[in-house]
Design a protein around this motif. Structure first.
Motif, PDB file in Angstrom:
ATOM      1  N   ASP A  14     -23.273 -40.755 -30.173  1.00 47.01           N
ATOM      2  CA  ASP A  14     -22.305 -40.827 -29.077  1.00 47.01           C
ATOM      3  C   ASP A  14     -22.957 -40.544 -27.725  1.00 47.01           C
ATOM      4  O   ASP A  14     -22.499 -41.021 -26.689  1.00 47.01           O
ATOM      5  CB  ASP A  14     -21.179 -39.803 -29.282  1.00 47.01           C
ATOM      6  CG  ASP A  14     -20.353 -40.096 -30.510  1.00 47.01           C
ATOM      7  OD1 ASP A  14     -19.892 -41.246 -30.654  1.00 47.01           O
ATOM      8  OD2 ASP A  14     -20.170 -39.184 -31.332  1.00 47.01           O
ATOM      9  N   LEU A  15     -24.001 -39.712 -27.738  1.00 49.01           N
ATOM     10  CA  LEU A  15     -24.690 -39.333 -26.504  1.00 49.01           C
ATOM     11  C   LEU A  15     -26.172 -39.162 -26.806  1.00 49.01           C
ATOM     12  O   LEU A  15     -26.549 -38.484 -27.765  1.00 49.01           O
ATOM     13  CB  LEU A  15     -24.121 -38.026 -25.937  1.00 49.01           C
ATOM     14  CG  LEU A  15     -24.828 -37.424 -24.722  1.00 49.01           C
ATOM     15  CD1 LEU A  15     -24.755 -38.357 -23.516  1.00 49.01           C
ATOM     16  CD2 LEU A  15     -24.237 -36.055 -24.361  1.00 49.01           C
ATOM     17  N   ILE A  23     -29.652 -47.398 -31.320  1.00 51.33           N
ATOM     18  CA  ILE A  23     -29.100 -46.211 -31.986  1.00 51.33           C
ATOM     19  C   ILE A  23     -27.856 -45.660 -31.285  1.00 51.33           C
ATOM     20  O   ILE A  23     -27.255 -44.705 -31.763  1.00 51.33           O
ATOM     21  CB  ILE A  23     -30.162 -45.101 -32.123  1.00 51.33           C
ATOM     22  CG1 ILE A  23     -30.627 -44.608 -30.758  1.00 51.33           C
ATOM     23  CG2 ILE A  23     -31.335 -45.590 -32.969  1.00 51.33           C
ATOM     24  CD1 ILE A  23     -31.581 -43.414 -30.831  1.00 51.33           C
ATOM     25  N   ALA A  24     -27.474 -46.272 -30.170  1.00 48.81           N
ATOM     26  CA  ALA A  24     -26.277 -45.830 -29.441  1.00 48.81           C
ATOM     27  C   ALA A  24     -25.044 -46.565 -29.941  1.00 48.81           C
ATOM     28  O   ALA A  24     -25.074 -47.776 -30.154  1.00 48.81           O
ATOM     29  CB  ALA A  24     -26.455 -46.087 -27.952  1.00 48.81           C
ATOM     30  N   LYS A  25     -23.961 -45.816 -30.143  1.00 50.06           N
ATOM     31  CA  LYS A  25     -22.699 -46.443 -30.511  1.00 50.06           C
ATOM     32  C   LYS A  25     -22.150 -47.236 -29.331  1.00 50.06           C
ATOM     33  O   LYS A  25     -22.501 -46.995 -28.176  1.00 50.06           O
ATOM     34  CB  LYS A  25     -21.678 -45.374 -30.912  1.00 50.06           C
ATOM     35  CG  LYS A  25     -21.998 -44.617 -32.179  1.00 50.06           C
ATOM     36  CD  LYS A  25     -20.907 -43.580 -32.455  1.00 50.06           C
ATOM     37  CE  LYS A  25     -21.198 -42.777 -33.710  1.00 50.06           C
ATOM     38  NZ  LYS A  25     -20.163 -41.742 -33.959  1.00 50.06           N
ATOM     39  N   THR A  26     -21.247 -48.152 -29.618  1.00 49.10           N
ATOM     40  CA  THR A  26     -20.516 -48.818 -28.545  1.00 49.10           C
ATOM     41  C   THR A  26     -19.736 -47.763 -27.759  1.00 49.10           C
ATOM     42  O   THR A  26     -19.021 -46.940 -28.353  1.00 49.10           O
ATOM     43  CB  THR A  26     -19.554 -49.873 -29.109  1.00 49.10           C
ATOM     44  OG1 THR A  26     -20.305 -50.844 -29.833  1.00 49.10           O
ATOM     45  CG2 THR A  26     -18.769 -50.547 -27.993  1.00 49.10           C
ATOM     46  N   GLY A  27     -19.902 -47.733 -26.467  1.00 52.53           N
ATOM     47  CA  GLY A  27     -19.269 -46.725 -25.630  1.00 52.53           C
ATOM     48  C   GLY A  27     -20.097 -45.472 -25.440  1.00 52.53           C
ATOM     49  O   GLY A  27     -19.720 -44.577 -24.670  1.00 52.53           O
ATOM     50  N   ALA A  28     -21.237 -45.381 -26.129  1.00 53.31           N
ATOM     51  CA  ALA A  28     -22.100 -44.199 -26.014  1.00 53.31           C
ATOM     52  C   ALA A  28     -22.835 -44.179 -24.681  1.00 53.31           C
ATOM     53  O   ALA A  28     -23.092 -45.223 -24.064  1.00 53.31           O
ATOM     54  CB  ALA A  28     -23.109 -44.169 -27.155  1.00 53.31           C
TER      55      ALA A  28
END
Length: 253
Positions: free
Chosen positions: A117-118, A134-139
């Motif tokens: 998430d961050l 490795i970042a989520k969508t919206g991260a």
């Protein structure tokens, strides 16, 4: 104590070992002081903590910064590439439930796609495409970087070569990489601020901790430059060295 004896004493005293990423030996004693930036990296990170379930700290050093953040999500990881720091980071962070992974910021990272998430990164290299992976969508990816023009006055004063391979590294270059990887940019700031050194021993201690600034640094190689710097600091009381910093906040949409 006369000037020569004081010089010799400072150089001998600067041999104190450096561990992790902790400059408190010269920082907390006031021998080195960094001017404040217009942003507060810690505050920007803390503001995002209540909203996340997973966090990665890239280039954690000895875990000094990450260990001060509370509360951290259950899924908190840290990477560190410098082997002496890995053991320090594990000793500090693993008792807090944080997993430390030995990995360089520009390597393929051992995490699943869209996992975090961050992702935070303070003064660590990174591969923009790998961070995006490795970042989520919206991260969010929040990084404070040391720019390529950092501390160059030290090189010039000591007569050391300028590390030209890093001169391109600035906010515009980083933003271009992140946009090409697929990130949207939320914030971008860049500044040159002074770091004040009050004695030549603090300079020597600092340069030994950041060997990439002057790769061939030694007391023997730069004896004349160190003496000239010592005399200047004895006269003026300090020397200000411009530090190059930039901040980028990006989001995977």
């Amino acid at each position: 104590m006369d000037r020569q004896k004081w010089f010799d004493w400072l150089l001998e005293e600067a041999k104190v070992p450096f561990e992790g990423w902790d400059f408190s030996y010269v920082g907390k004693t006031g021998r080195l002081k960094e001017a404040p930036l217009s942003w507060n990296y810690t505050g920007l990170v803390m503001r995002k903590l209540p909203e996340i379930g997973s966090l990665l700290d890239m280039g954690t050093g000895g875990g000094e910064f990450l260990s001060m953040l509370k509360p951290l999500p259950a899924q908190t990881y840290a990477t560190e590439a410098y082997k002496p720091n890995v053991a320090v980071a594990k000793g500090r962070l693993e008792p807090l439930g944080i997993t430390v992974v030995e990995a360089d910021g520009e390597d393929a990272l051992p995490f699943a796609d869209e996992f975090f998430d961050l992702i935070i990164n303070r003064h660590e290299s990174f591969d923009a495409a790998e961070v995006f992976r490795i970042a989520k969508t919206g991260a969010s990816f929040l990084t404070q970087q040391v720019g390529g023009e950092n501390d160059l006055l030290l090189n010039r004063l000591l007569g050391a070569p300028i590390p030209e391979e890093y001169l391109h590294w600035n906010a515009d270059y980083a933003v271009k990489q992140l946009k090409e990887a697929g990130f949207a940019i939320e914030d971008c700031r860049e500044e040159m601020v002074p770091t004040r050194f009050y004695d030549v021993g603090a300079v020597v201690y600092y340069l030994r901790a950041v060997p990439w600034q002057i790769p061939d640094f030694s007391l023997e190689n730069y004896a004349d430059g160190l003496w000239e710097m010592h005399c200047r600091m004895e006269k003026d009381g300090y020397i200000d060295i411009p530090s190059h910093r930039f901040l980028v906040a990006a989001v995977r949409q």
